[in-house]
Design an enzyme around this catalytic site. Structure first.
Site, PDB file in Angstrom:
ATOM      1  CG  HIS A  60      -2.065  -0.965   1.072  1.00 38.12           C
ATOM      2  ND1 HIS A  60      -3.146  -0.992   1.933  1.00 38.12           N
ATOM      3  CD2 HIS A  60      -2.300  -1.934   0.158  1.00 38.12           C
ATOM      4  CE1 HIS A  60      -3.991  -1.940   1.561  1.00 38.12           C
ATOM      5  NE2 HIS A  60      -3.492  -2.526   0.482  1.00 38.12           N
ATOM      6  CD  GLU A  62      -2.026   4.326   2.865  1.00 39.07           C
ATOM      7  OE1 GLU A  62      -3.190   4.725   2.746  1.00 39.07           O
ATOM      8  OE2 GLU A  62      -1.620   3.229   2.368  1.00 39.07           O
ATOM      9  CB  CYS A 100      -6.583  -0.277   4.859  1.00 44.53           C
ATOM     10  SG  CYS A 100      -4.869  -0.880   5.001  1.00 44.53           S
ATOM     11  CB  CYS A 103      -2.019   1.447   6.057  1.00 48.50           C
ATOM     12  SG  CYS A 103      -1.533   0.492   4.593  1.00 48.50           S
TER      13      CYS A 103
END
Length: 215
Positions: A60, A62, A100, A103
């Protein structure tokens, strides 16, 4: 420094498509993250770094940003030039989706261990936050408790991104239909997520006074 990341500016259509704060964002499976990194060099001077990232396979965006911290924030874990002292940075993200749960957890843990890094997150849309029991909601509260400012993007934030992260070719940013209304709606929703107890207490008080209409 930005050349080590995604150096090409976002296309106009790509920015609008991924950052448009529509209620039903079907097909927008990627998350884009535009960032600003600031470090104070002296009483009257700052260093700035700009760029953008998007999800990579298996990572992801992040967490991808955290992988690049050594490049973006030299001296974050100690600088020889500063006598081993950790340098302080302020980072701002403009994300097409909010983080999410996983994360958010990993970000919160990292930030608690790195107090010299301050993070602000502006989000275009809220990721899987419709359910009251959503893990993503709890993740956002964890970020808040870790000192992260999480805010819904408004017109001025979209304008800023357009000016700094988009290959605009001198074209002006034009707000799409519903931008302001959706921004207000999402901001109210985020406020209820981040302050659930206080908000519910207010709703109960309004209900008792007959000032709240049930949906």
């Amino acid at each position: 420094m930005i050349s080590k990341l995604d150096s090409i500016l976002l296309g106009q259509k790509k920015f609008i498509y991924h950052y448009k704060n529509v209620r039903w964002a079907r097909g927008r499976n990627e998350t884009y993250l535009c960032f600003v990194v600031k470090r104070r060099l002296g009483p009257d001077s700052l260093s700035f770094d700009f760029g953008h990232l998007r999800n990579r396979t298996g990572c992801h965006v992040e967490l991808l940003f955290l992988r690049h911290l050594g490049v973006l924030c030299p001296g974050l874990w100690g600088s020889a030039e500063a006598g081993g002292r950790r340098l302080s940075y302020s980072v701002t993200w403009f994300c097409s989706w909010s983080p999410c749960f996983d994360c958010s957890c990993r970000l919160a843990q990292f930030l608690r261990q790195t107090p010299n890094l301050k993070l602000r997150i502006f989000v275009s849309r809220l990721y899987f936050c419709d359910s009251e029991e959503s893990g993503a909601r709890e993740g956002l509260r964890m970020l808040k408790n870790a000192g992260v400012s999480v805010t819904v993007m408004t017109y001025k934030d979209y304008f800023y991104c357009w000016q700094n992260f988009v290959a605009r070719k001198q074209s002006d940013f034009k707000a799409w239909e519903g931008l302001n209304q959706n921004s207000v709606r999402l901001a109210r929703k985020l406020n209820r997520i981040l302050q659930p107890c206080e908000t519910e207490d207010q709703r109960d008080a309004f209900r008792l006074l007959g000032l709240l209409r049930e949906p």
